[in-house]
Design a protein around this motif. Sequence first.
Motif, PDB file in Angstrom:
ATOM      1  N   ALA A 130      -0.662   2.682   8.918  1.00 14.92           N
ATOM      2  CA  ALA A 130      -0.995   1.891   7.735  1.00 14.92           C
ATOM      3  C   ALA A 130      -0.987   2.772   6.493  1.00 14.92           C
ATOM      4  O   ALA A 130      -0.451   2.392   5.450  1.00 14.92           O
ATOM      5  N   TYR A 131      -1.552   3.963   6.603  1.00 13.62           N
ATOM      6  CA  TYR A 131      -1.584   4.859   5.447  1.00 13.62           C
ATOM      7  C   TYR A 131      -0.183   5.289   5.053  1.00 13.62           C
ATOM      8  O   TYR A 131       0.185   5.244   3.882  1.00 13.62           O
TER       9      TYR A 131
ATOM     10  N   PHE B 111      -1.415  -3.811   4.207  1.00 15.15           N
ATOM     11  CA  PHE B 111      -2.339  -2.827   4.760  1.00 15.15           C
ATOM     12  C   PHE B 111      -3.458  -2.459   3.795  1.00 15.15           C
ATOM     13  O   PHE B 111      -4.121  -1.445   3.982  1.00 15.15           O
ATOM     14  N   ASP B 112      -3.690  -3.285   2.787  1.00  9.85           N
ATOM     15  CA  ASP B 112      -4.652  -2.954   1.745  1.00  9.85           C
ATOM     16  C   ASP B 112      -6.057  -2.731   2.287  1.00  9.85           C
ATOM     17  O   ASP B 112      -6.735  -1.792   1.906  1.00  9.85           O
TER      18      ASP B 112
ATOM     19  N   THR C  98       2.603   3.828   5.599  1.00 10.91           N
ATOM     20  CA  THR C  98       3.332   2.691   5.038  1.00 10.91           C
ATOM     21  C   THR C  98       2.895   2.439   3.597  1.00 10.91           C
ATOM     22  O   THR C  98       3.726   2.225   2.719  1.00 10.91           O
ATOM     23  N   LYS C  99       1.582   2.498   3.388  1.00  6.75           N
ATOM     24  CA  LYS C  99       1.066   2.247   2.050  1.00  6.75           C
ATOM     25  C   LYS C  99       1.594   3.246   1.030  1.00  6.75           C
ATOM     26  O   LYS C  99       1.933   2.875  -0.084  1.00  6.75           O
TER      27      LYS C  99
ATOM     28  N   CYS D 221      -1.450   2.496  -7.955  1.00  3.43           N
ATOM     29  CA  CYS D 221      -1.228   1.060  -7.712  1.00  3.43           C
ATOM     30  C   CYS D 221      -1.495   0.241  -8.971  1.00  3.43           C
ATOM     31  O   CYS D 221      -0.742  -0.683  -9.288  1.00  3.43           O
TER      32      CYS D 221
ATOM     33  N   LYS E  23      -5.067   4.416  -5.612  1.00  8.39           N
ATOM     34  CA  LYS E  23      -5.501   3.202  -6.301  1.00  8.39           C
ATOM     35  C   LYS E  23      -5.077   3.215  -7.765  1.00  8.39           C
ATOM     36  O   LYS E  23      -4.654   2.194  -8.308  1.00  8.39           O
TER      37      LYS E  23
ATOM     38  N   THR F 187      -7.364   3.292   6.800  1.00  8.69           N
ATOM     39  CA  THR F 187      -6.200   4.152   6.983  1.00  8.69           C
ATOM     40  C   THR F 187      -6.545   5.496   7.606  1.00  8.69           C
ATOM     41  O   THR F 187      -5.654   6.231   7.990  1.00  8.69           O
TER      42      THR F 187
ATOM     43  N   ARG G  11      -7.159   8.868  -1.989  1.00  9.77           N
ATOM     44  CA  ARG G  11      -7.361   7.417  -2.072  1.00  9.77           C
ATOM     45  C   ARG G  11      -7.528   6.932  -3.507  1.00  9.77           C
ATOM     46  O   ARG G  11      -6.944   5.919  -3.897  1.00  9.77           O
TER      47      ARG G  11
ATOM     48  N   VAL H 117       2.302  -2.646   1.068  1.00 10.19           N
ATOM     49  CA  VAL H 117       1.090  -2.057   0.500  1.00 10.19           C
ATOM     50  C   VAL H 117      -0.031  -3.095   0.522  1.00 10.19           C
ATOM     51  O   VAL H 117      -1.156  -2.799   0.894  1.00 10.19           O
TER      52      VAL H 117
END
Length: 136
Positions: free
Chosen positions: A67-68, A56-57, A70-71, A39, A36, A61, A32, A53
């Motif tokens: 969601a994870y 689903f922020d 996809t992110k 990102c 970040k 997740t 995680r 991204v």
Amino acid sequence: MNDLLSAKATVIIGALAFGFGIASIIASVLNRDRFKEICILYKEKYGNLPAAVLLFDNVNTLYVKVAYSTKVSFIYMPLLWNKSSILTKNDDKDFIRGLPKRLIGPFYVEIYLAVISLLFLIIGVLQMLVIRHGWV
């Protein structure tokens, strides 16, 4: 005796699938902070993150695996297939692949753990079918 051996092998294969699956989930939790950081670097380079991204922020997740995935797909597509993600209009594959190994290496570990877990799961299901139908 043969049935007992087959049953033990199935349990072992199932345990391996479960173990690698749990390891993959743990790796995703540990990734995680790297996500970040990627990102932040991505926003500095391209101005904004892919819409999926951002969508689903704030989703947990750990419970919503879609969601994870996809992110992080904008990270995995360049790493695994050397193509930009369909989530972005940017040609970012060289950017993602050029990030420091300390950032992208753990994502390789995470996906490999998940793939190994899936393979053991498939083998276990096939083995159960073989045992159930007496194909051995």
